[in-house]
Design a protein around this motif. Structure first.
Motif, mmCIF file in Angstrom:
data_model
loop_
_atom_site.group_PDB
_atom_site.id
_atom_site.type_symbol
_atom_site.label_atom_id
_atom_site.label_comp_id
_atom_site.label_asym_id
_atom_site.label_seq_id
_atom_site.Cartn_x
_atom_site.Cartn_y
_atom_site.Cartn_z
ATOM 1 N N VAL A 61 45.723 26.724 30.603
ATOM 2 C CA VAL A 61 46.188 25.472 31.218
ATOM 3 C C VAL A 61 44.886 25.104 32.158
ATOM 4 C CG1 VAL A 61 47.132 24.135 33.017
ATOM 5 C CG2 VAL A 61 48.446 25.344 31.387
ATOM 6 N N CYS A 62 44.253 26.080 32.833
ATOM 7 C CA CYS A 62 42.857 25.789 33.504
ATOM 8 C C CYS A 62 41.852 25.555 32.591
ATOM 9 C CB CYS A 62 42.699 27.043 34.318
ATOM 10 S SG CYS A 62 44.096 27.368 35.868
ATOM 11 N N ARG A 63 41.802 26.139 31.463
ATOM 12 C CA ARG A 63 40.765 25.971 30.481
ATOM 13 C C ARG A 63 40.543 24.580 29.992
ATOM 14 N NH1 ARG A 63 42.387 29.903 26.023
ATOM 15 N NH2 ARG A 63 40.684 28.801 24.854
ATOM 16 N N HIS A 64 41.731 24.139 29.831
ATOM 17 C CA HIS A 64 41.792 22.760 28.902
ATOM 18 C C HIS A 64 41.790 21.667 30.258
ATOM 19 C CE1 HIS A 64 42.644 24.006 25.116
ATOM 20 N NE2 HIS A 64 43.743 24.767 25.518
ATOM 21 N N ALA A 65 42.060 21.897 31.305
ATOM 22 C CA ALA A 65 42.072 21.032 32.429
ATOM 23 C C ALA A 65 40.670 20.935 33.195
ATOM 24 C CB ALA A 65 43.253 20.898 33.443
ATOM 25 N N GLY A 66 39.961 22.153 32.937
ATOM 26 C CA GLY A 66 38.670 22.236 33.710
ATOM 27 C C GLY A 66 39.047 22.626 35.306
ATOM 28 N N LEU A 67 39.983 23.362 35.329
ATOM 29 C CA LEU A 67 40.420 23.776 36.668
ATOM 30 C C LEU A 67 39.594 25.201 36.842
ATOM 31 C CD1 LEU A 67 44.306 22.681 36.814
ATOM 32 C CD2 LEU A 67 42.402 21.426 37.780
ATOM 33 N N LEU B 243 36.652 29.712 30.408
ATOM 34 C CA LEU B 243 36.675 28.761 31.334
ATOM 35 C C LEU B 243 35.478 28.572 31.985
ATOM 36 C CD1 LEU B 243 38.562 27.117 33.438
ATOM 37 C CD2 LEU B 243 39.029 29.415 34.532
ATOM 38 N N LEU B 244 34.734 29.733 32.418
ATOM 39 C CA LEU B 244 33.595 29.529 33.176
ATOM 40 C C LEU B 244 32.590 29.088 32.128
ATOM 41 C CD1 LEU B 244 33.576 33.100 34.815
ATOM 42 C CD2 LEU B 244 33.799 30.782 36.068
ATOM 43 N N ALA B 245 32.357 29.594 30.693
ATOM 44 C CA ALA B 245 31.372 29.045 29.728
ATOM 45 C C ALA B 245 31.377 27.607 29.544
ATOM 46 C CB ALA B 245 31.125 29.944 28.563
ATOM 47 N N ARG B 246 32.893 27.101 29.295
ATOM 48 C CA ARG B 246 32.963 25.979 29.050
ATOM 49 C C ARG B 246 32.572 24.918 30.051
ATOM 50 N NH1 ARG B 246 38.790 24.112 26.097
ATOM 51 N NH2 ARG B 246 37.980 25.839 24.796
ATOM 52 N N TYR B 247 32.514 25.096 31.029
ATOM 53 C CA TYR B 247 32.146 24.197 32.165
ATOM 54 C C TYR B 247 30.912 24.506 32.928
ATOM 55 C CZ TYR B 247 36.907 22.374 31.016
ATOM 56 O OH TYR B 247 37.997 21.954 30.491
ATOM 57 N N GLY B 248 30.214 25.020 32.201
ATOM 58 C CA GLY B 248 28.648 25.508 32.655
ATOM 59 C C GLY B 248 28.547 26.529 33.679
ATOM 60 N N LYS B 249 29.589 27.394 34.038
ATOM 61 C CA LYS B 249 29.305 28.488 35.001
ATOM 62 C C LYS B 249 28.955 29.714 34.247
ATOM 63 C CE LYS B 249 31.099 25.726 38.167
ATOM 64 N NZ LYS B 249 30.427 25.290 39.298
ATOM 65 N N LEU B 250 27.725 29.568 33.753
ATOM 66 C CA LEU B 250 27.301 30.622 32.898
ATOM 67 C C LEU B 250 26.922 32.185 33.733
ATOM 68 C CD1 LEU B 250 25.237 28.744 30.418
ATOM 69 C CD2 LEU B 250 27.499 29.518 30.067
ATOM 70 N N LYS B 251 26.294 31.924 34.768
ATOM 71 C CA LYS B 251 26.086 32.933 35.634
ATOM 72 C C LYS B 251 27.057 33.809 36.040
ATOM 73 C CE LYS B 251 21.735 31.555 37.480
ATOM 74 N NZ LYS B 251 20.885 31.348 38.906
ATOM 75 N N GLU B 252 28.214 32.956 36.453
ATOM 76 C CA GLU B 252 29.655 33.492 36.615
ATOM 77 C C GLU B 252 30.385 34.196 35.498
ATOM 78 O OE1 GLU B 252 28.670 30.706 37.538
ATOM 79 O OE2 GLU B 252 29.215 30.073 39.704
ATOM 80 N N ALA B 253 29.978 33.635 34.258
ATOM 81 C CA ALA B 253 30.642 34.233 33.208
ATOM 82 C C ALA B 253 29.734 35.585 32.660
ATOM 83 C CB ALA B 253 30.470 33.249 32.027
ATOM 84 N N LEU C 96 28.304 32.119 24.205
ATOM 85 C CA LEU C 96 27.150 31.536 23.371
ATOM 86 C C LEU C 96 27.642 30.105 23.180
ATOM 87 C CD1 LEU C 96 26.412 34.444 21.039
ATOM 88 C CD2 LEU C 96 25.050 33.661 23.055
ATOM 89 N N GLU C 97 28.944 29.831 22.990
ATOM 90 C CA GLU C 97 29.054 28.411 22.846
ATOM 91 C C GLU C 97 28.895 27.625 24.107
ATOM 92 O OE1 GLU C 97 33.132 28.055 21.261
ATOM 93 O OE2 GLU C 97 32.509 28.397 19.342
ATOM 94 N N GLY C 98 29.102 28.519 25.255
ATOM 95 C CA GLY C 98 28.991 27.655 26.544
ATOM 96 C C GLY C 98 27.500 27.398 26.770
ATOM 97 N N CYS C 99 26.536 28.662 26.385
ATOM 98 C CA CYS C 99 25.157 28.206 26.609
ATOM 99 C C CYS C 99 24.662 27.141 25.675
ATOM 100 C CB CYS C 99 24.310 29.798 25.926
ATOM 101 S SG CYS C 99 24.767 31.133 27.074
ATOM 102 N N LYS C 100 25.067 27.001 24.539
ATOM 103 C CA LYS C 100 24.611 25.918 23.699
ATOM 104 C C LYS C 100 24.968 24.545 24.334
ATOM 105 C CE LYS C 100 25.253 24.405 18.794
ATOM 106 N NZ LYS C 100 26.222 24.472 17.447
#
Length: 670
Positions: free
Chosen positions: A582-588, A618-628, A648-652
C-alpha cells in the motif's frame, strides 16, 4: 430351622440371589424341591432376577415355569424372565416370551418398552406404548420413562412432544424421573431450548436433572452457560457428584481458561473425588489442553486406579506438544500391563519423531490394529510427516486391501501437496463412494493445477451425487474465481453459499470472499462482508487491507492497519507485506519506513527477503536512493536479482549525477 416351609425357602433363595450368591441359591432351590415343596412364582422370580444367572440356567427355569403353569398364576414370573433376556441382550426371545404371556401387568409392559428402548427399537417402543394405552387405563412414571428413553433423534421429536402432552394430561409433569426423561429426550432430539424450558419449570430437581441439562449445554458448545448453571446448582444447595464434576471439567477444557478449571479442581479435592478415575481423567485432559502438562501429570499420578482413558489423556497432552514423554508413557503403559487401543496409537503417532514410525508400526501389527482405519490413517499421516512418502502411500497402492475412504483421502492429500495432481485424481477415481473430503481434495487439486473448467465440472458431478458442499469446497471455488478475476462467477458462488447454508459463511470463507471481491474490483462488497463479520482474525484484516490497497484506497488501508493494532492484533509477515505494498503504490515513504523500523522492536519479526524487496522498491521508486543503498547494505543475507532490479529501476527513474554515482558505487562491489 427345624421346621422349614415354602416362605422360609423363598426368603433365603431371594436373599442369596440378590446378594449374587447364585450357587447357594441353586442349592437351596434343589433342597426345597427335595423336601417336596413346589416352586412358587416368588422363588422362580427371585432366581430369574439374579444378576449372576446365565442364559442356560434361565432357559431351564423358564421350562420349569411353563411345566408348572406359573405363567397363568401371576405375571410376576414373566416380568422377571423379560429382565433375564434383557440382561443378556436376547431381544427376540424377550419379545417371544412377552407375546406368549397370558397375563401381563403394568410392570410387564413397562419392562418390555424399556427393553426395546434400550436396544434402539424406536418404532417397536412406540407401538408397544400405544398398545399399553389401549389395554391399560392407568400409566405409571416408569411407563413414560421407558418410552422417552427410546427417543433419540430429530425424527422422533413429534412423538416425543405427544408423550410430553400425555405426561401433563396424566399429572406426571412434576415427577422428577419423568421430567428428567423429558429433558434427556429433548437433548437427544437437538432441542436444547425445550430441554431448558422443562428444567426451568421443575419445582423439584435432583442431581440427575442438573447433570442432564449441564451436559447438554456442554455438548452444545455452550460451556460458559454450563458453568453458570453449575454455580447456580451450588447456590441452590445441590451437591454435585462425580458425573457433574466430569461434565463441568469438560466445559472448562472447552473454554481453556485455567482459573475456572482450577476452581473446579479445588471443589473435587474438597469433595474427595480427586483420585476418582473419571474425575481424574477429566482433570488430566483439562490441564493438558491448557498447556499445563506438569499439573496434568500430577493429576494423573493422583488417580488411584488408572484406566486406558487416563493414559490416553496424558499421552495426547504430551503428543500435542511433540514431547518425547509421550513415548516414555507408552512404554510405561505396556510394562504395567495396560493394552493400548486405537486412540493411544493415534495420539502417540502425533509425536512419532520421538519413536520411529516403523517401530510403532510393528507394535500396531503386534497388537492387531493394522486393519483399524483410525490407526491406519494416523500411521499414514505420521509416515508423511516424517518425509517417508513411499511408506505412507504403500498402504493404498497395495490394492489387496479394501478401499477405505479415509486412507485414500490421506494418500490423495499427500499427492496433492507434492504437486502430483493427476495421481490425486487417479487415486480417488477408484473409490466407489467418495465422501465430501474426497471431492474437496480433487477439486482443490484441479484448482492448484490451473484446471479451472474441471473444478466447476467436478462440483456439478458432486452435487448430482447428493454430496453437499462444505466451507472447504467453497474456498476452492472462490479461489478459482479470484484467479480468474471473474466477479459474476464469484458472486454466483457467494449466492450459492447463502442459499445452501448461511452458517458456511464462517471466518474462513469470509476471508476468501473479501479477497475475491477485492481482486475483482468490487471493494464495496469486501468492506460489507468485513463489517458484517462477528469473528475476525488477522487474516481477515490482512485481506481487507490488501483489497483496499489493490483498489487504490491507500489511506483507508492505512487506517484499517492502525485499527488492527488498536484492537490488539499483532501483524505477521503477510500483513506487513500488504501494508508495505500500500505504501509503495501511495508514495507513503515516511509511513512505510516507520513500519519497517518497528518490525523488530514492536512486532518481534525479523524482516525477510519479501519485506526488503518492498522497502527497497518503496525508497527507490520515490528517489530515496541513498536510503535504499543503506537498507541493501544492512541486509543479513545477500540481495537477490529482484532487489537489484528495483534499485536500478529507481536509479534510472531519478537520473541525476549524484544518484548515478551512488548507483555505480553500489553496483561496483558486486
Amino acid at each position: 430351622m427345624a421346621n422349614r416351609n415354602v416362605v422360609s425357602f423363598s426368603s433365603m433363595i431371594t436373599a442369596c440371589s440378590k446378594s449374587g450368591d447364585l450357587w447357594t441359591a441353586w442349592e437351596l432351590f434343589s433342597l426345597m424341591r427335595g423336601y417336596g415343596f413346589s416352586p412358587t412364582p416368588f422363588v422362580l422370580a427371585g432366581l430369574l432376577s439374579s444378576q449372576a444367572l446365565d442364559l442356560c440356567g434361565g432357559v431351564q427355569l423358564q421350562a420349569l415355569v411353563v411345566k408348572n403353569g406359573l405363567f397363568y398364576a401371576d405375571p410376576f414370573v414373566g416380568t422377571a424372565l423379560l429382565s433375564l433376556y434383557g440382561r443378556h441382550a436376547c431381544l427376540f426371545e424377550a419379545v417371544q416370551a412377552f407375546e406368549h404371556m397370558p397375563r401381563k401387568s403394568l410392570v410387564t409392559w413397562n419392562s418390555i418398552i424399556s427393553l426395546c428402548a434400550n436396544h434402539g427399537l424406536v418404532e417397536d417402543c412406540m407401538f408397544l406404548f400405544h398398545e399399553l394405552r389401549r389395554v391399560e387405563t392407568s400409566l405409571s412414571d416408569s411407563s413414560f420413562v421407558g418410552v422417552l428413553s427410546g427417543l433419540k433423534g430429530e425424527l422422533d421429536l413429534e412423538f416425543g412432544e405427544q408423550i410430553h402432552g400425555l405426561v401433563i394430561k396424566f399429572g406426571f409433569a412434576y415427577e422428577v424421573p419423568v421430567a428428567n426423561s423429558l429433558i434427556n429426550m429433548y437433548v437427544k432430539c437437538a432441542r436444547i431450548c425445550l430441554a431448558e424450558k422443562v428444567f426451568e419449570g421443575m419445582h423439584i430437581t435432583d442431581v440427575v436433572s442438573w447433570n442432564t441439562i449441564i451436559g447438554a449445554l456442554e455438548k452444545d458448545v455452550n460451556p460458559l452457560k454450563a458453568l453458570d448453571l453449575f454455580f447456580q446448582m451450588s447456590r441452590d444447595g445441590m451437591i454435585p457428584n462425580q458425573i457433574t464434576l466430569v461434565i463441568i471439567i469438560a466445559s472448562c477444557s472447552s473454554l481453556r481458561v485455567p482459573i475456572f478449571g482450577e476452581y473446579i479442581h479445588a471443589k473435587t479435592i474438597k469433595k474427595g473425588f480427586q483420585s476418582d478415575v473419571f474425575v481424574g481423567s477429566a482433570l488430566v485432559d483439562f490441564y493438558a489442553k491448557c498447556d499445563k502438562l506438569e499439573d496434568s501429570h500430577r493429576c494423573f499420578d493422583g488417580i488411584y486406579e488408572k484406566n486406558i482413558v487416563s493414559w490416553n489423556a496424558l499421552i495426547l497432552g504430551y503428543a500435542d506438544k511433540f514431547s518425547t514423554t509421550s513415548a516414555s508413557l507408552l512404554l510405561d503403559m505396556l510394562q504395567l500391563g495396560y493394552r493400548p487401543n486405537e486412540f493411544t496409537f493415534s495420539a502417540i503417532l502425533k509425536s512419532s519423531e520421538s519413536i520411529e514410525p516403523q517401530q510403532l508400526h510393528c507394535l500396531i501389527i503386534r497388537m492387531g490394529y493394522e486393519d483399524n482405519v483410525y490407526v491406519l490413517s494416523s500411521l499414514m499421516t505420521s509416515y508423511a510427516k516424517n518425509s517417508l512418502l513411499s511408506d505412507a502411500l504403500a498402504f493404498v497402492t497395495d490394492f489387496e486391501r479394501p478401499f477405505a475412504v479415509v486412507p485414500f483421502n490421506i494418500a490423495a492429500g499427500i499427492y496433492n501437496r507434492v504437486g502430483q495432481y493427476h495421481e490425486t485424481i487417479k487415486l480417488l477415481s477408484v473409490l466407489e463412494e467418495p465422501d465430501i473430503v474426497s471431492w474437496n481434495i480433487v477439486i482443490a487439486a484441479c484448482a492448484r493445477n490451473g484446471s479451472y473448467t474441471e473444478v466447476f465440472e467436478l462440483f456439478r458431478h458432486m452435487h448430482m451425487t447428493q454430496i453437499y458442499p462444505d466451507n472447504y469446497t467453497f474456498v476452492s471455488l472462490l479461489s478459482v474465481c479470484c484467479k480468474l478475476s471473474n466477479l459474476a462467477l464469484g458472486s454466483s458462488v457467494h449466492g450459492l453459499i447463502i442459499k445452501t447454508d448461511f452458517s458456511l459463511c464462517d471466518t474462513f470463507v469470509c476471508n476468501v470472499l473479501i479477497d475475491m471481491y477485492g481482486k475483482c474490483g468490487c471493494i464495496e462488497s469486501s468492506v460489507k462482508i468485513f463489517d458484517g463479520m462477528a469473528d475476525r482474525n488477522l487474516i481477515t484484516w490482512t485481506s481487507l487491507i490488501s483489497a483496499l490497497g489493490v483498489n487504490g484506497y491507500y489511506h483507508e488501508a492505512l487506517e484499517r492497519f492502525q485499527e488492527l493494532e488498536f484492537l490488539g492484533f499483532k501483524p505477521d509477515g503477510v500483513t506487513l507485506i500488504a501494508i508495505f505494498t500500500v505504501c509503495r503504490h501511495a508514495g507513503l515513504v515516511k509511513e512505510g519506513m516507520e513500519l519497517f523500523r518497528r518490525m523488530k522492536s514492536d512486532y518481534g519479526f525479523e524482516p525477510k527477503m519479501d519485506h526488503y524487496y518492498c522497502v527497497v522498491d518503496l525508497l527507490a521508486r520515490y528517489g530515496k536512493l541513498k536510503e535504499a543503498e543503506q537498507i541493501i547494505a544492512s541486509m543479513p543475507f545477500p540481495p537477490d536479482a529482484l532487489i537489484w532490479r528495483n534499485f536500478l529501476e529507481g536509479c534510472k527513474r531519478h537520473r541525476t549525477v549524484e544518484d548515478l554515482s551512488t548507483g555505480h558505487a553500489v553496483v561496483k562491489p558486486v
